[in-house]
Scaffold this motif. Structure first.
Motif, short mmCIF file in Angstrom:
data_model
loop_
_atom_site.label_atom_id
_atom_site.label_comp_id
_atom_site.label_asym_id
_atom_site.label_seq_id
_atom_site.Cartn_x
_atom_site.Cartn_y
_atom_site.Cartn_z
N LEU A 109 61.43 24.93 -57.25
CA LEU A 109 61.02 26.29 -57.60
C LEU A 109 59.96 26.25 -58.69
O LEU A 109 60.18 25.73 -59.78
CB LEU A 109 62.23 27.11 -58.06
N ARG A 110 58.81 26.80 -58.38
CA ARG A 110 57.68 26.87 -59.32
C ARG A 110 57.34 28.33 -59.59
O ARG A 110 57.61 29.20 -58.77
CB ARG A 110 56.47 26.16 -58.74
N ALA A 111 56.72 28.58 -60.73
CA ALA A 111 56.29 29.93 -61.08
C ALA A 111 55.42 30.48 -59.95
O ALA A 111 54.57 29.78 -59.41
CB ALA A 111 55.52 29.91 -62.40
N GLY A 112 55.68 31.73 -59.60
CA GLY A 112 54.93 32.39 -58.55
C GLY A 112 55.65 32.42 -57.21
O GLY A 112 55.31 33.20 -56.34
N ALA A 113 56.65 31.55 -57.04
CA ALA A 113 57.44 31.54 -55.81
C ALA A 113 58.45 32.70 -55.84
O ALA A 113 58.59 33.39 -56.86
CB ALA A 113 58.16 30.21 -55.66
N THR A 114 59.16 32.90 -54.76
CA THR A 114 60.24 33.88 -54.72
C THR A 114 61.51 33.23 -54.17
O THR A 114 61.44 32.23 -53.45
CB THR A 114 59.89 35.11 -53.85
N MET B 72 74.27 31.55 -60.45
CA MET B 72 73.85 30.15 -60.31
C MET B 72 73.51 29.88 -58.85
O MET B 72 74.19 30.35 -57.94
CB MET B 72 74.97 29.20 -60.76
N LEU B 73 72.43 29.12 -58.67
CA LEU B 73 71.96 28.74 -57.34
C LEU B 73 71.90 27.21 -57.27
O LEU B 73 70.81 26.62 -57.34
CB LEU B 73 70.57 29.35 -57.07
N GLN C 111 68.95 23.13 -59.33
CA GLN C 111 69.85 24.22 -59.71
C GLN C 111 69.07 25.27 -60.48
O GLN C 111 68.36 24.95 -61.41
CB GLN C 111 70.97 23.65 -60.58
N ALA C 112 69.23 26.52 -60.08
CA ALA C 112 68.50 27.60 -60.74
C ALA C 112 69.48 28.71 -61.14
O ALA C 112 70.62 28.73 -60.68
CB ALA C 112 67.44 28.16 -59.80
N ALA C 113 69.01 29.62 -61.99
CA ALA C 113 69.82 30.76 -62.42
C ALA C 113 69.01 32.04 -62.21
O ALA C 113 67.85 32.10 -62.58
CB ALA C 113 70.23 30.62 -63.88
N ALA C 114 69.67 33.03 -61.62
CA ALA C 114 69.03 34.32 -61.37
C ALA C 114 69.58 35.36 -62.34
O ALA C 114 70.77 35.35 -62.67
CB ALA C 114 69.28 34.77 -59.94
N ARG C 115 68.68 36.22 -62.79
CA ARG C 115 69.06 37.31 -63.68
C ARG C 115 68.44 38.59 -63.17
O ARG C 115 67.32 38.58 -62.64
CB ARG C 115 68.61 36.99 -65.09
N PHE C 116 69.15 39.70 -63.34
CA PHE C 116 68.68 40.98 -62.81
C PHE C 116 69.53 42.10 -63.40
O PHE C 116 70.41 41.85 -64.24
CB PHE C 116 68.76 41.01 -61.27
#
Length: 155
Positions: A128-133, A120-121, A53-58
């Motif tokens: 998901l690792r740093a550097g991915a999209t 929320m995803l 589970q991930a969270a997006a912000r923008f």
């Protein structure tokens, strides 16, 4: 045309010209109202502590003269996408509530940030690792669907 008929022609034609100019003015105002865009900028997905589970912000920028509304979102990188708002309730607890439609007023910005609005995803399709999209498709009632690539980062 004789000199006597000129005032009569002017009296007949002038109102038609003024109506035409007024219509052009309205068309110009309509074109002006549609100038600008609704953009999603500055986005990031934090490396999630829970790998599923991930969270997006923008930031949503509405530079148009027309109010819009964020009505949903999707992502090929997650099973579901949900817009949430984090708040502190009357007892001092952090709570999340789903947002089904979010106003994006004309000439404004709406910020998705920690402790506030976020996407929320749940059910991410990969770790998901740093550097991915992560690809996200916010859907607006007026502006339609936008596709943005969000960087995965540590913060």
């Amino acid at each position: 045309m004789s000199r006597r008929s000129r005032p009569l022609a002017l009296a007949v034609l002038l109102p038609l010209v003024l109506v035409g100019l007024a219509a052009c003015g309205r068309l110009g105002a309509s074109a002006e109202a549609s100038e600008g865009e609704v953009l999603v900028v500055g986005g990031q997905v934090a490396v999630p502590p829970n790998p599923d589970q991930a969270a997006a912000r923008f930031l949503i920028q509405n530079s148009t003269a027309i109010d819009d509304e964020l009505v949903g979102a999707s992502s090929p990188d997650a099973d579901l996408v949900a817009i949430h708002r984090s708040e502190i309730d009357a007892e001092g607890r952090a709570v999340m509530s789903e947002v089904t439609a979010l106003a994006v007023p004309a000439r404004s910005e709406v910020t998705f940030e920690p402790g506030g609005l976020h996407v929320m995803l749940p059910g991410t399709h990969r770790q998901l690792r740093a550097g991915a999209t992560v690809s996200l498709r916010p859907e607006f009632a007026g502006a339609g669907t936008r596709t943005v690539e969000l960087d995965v980062g540590d913060g």
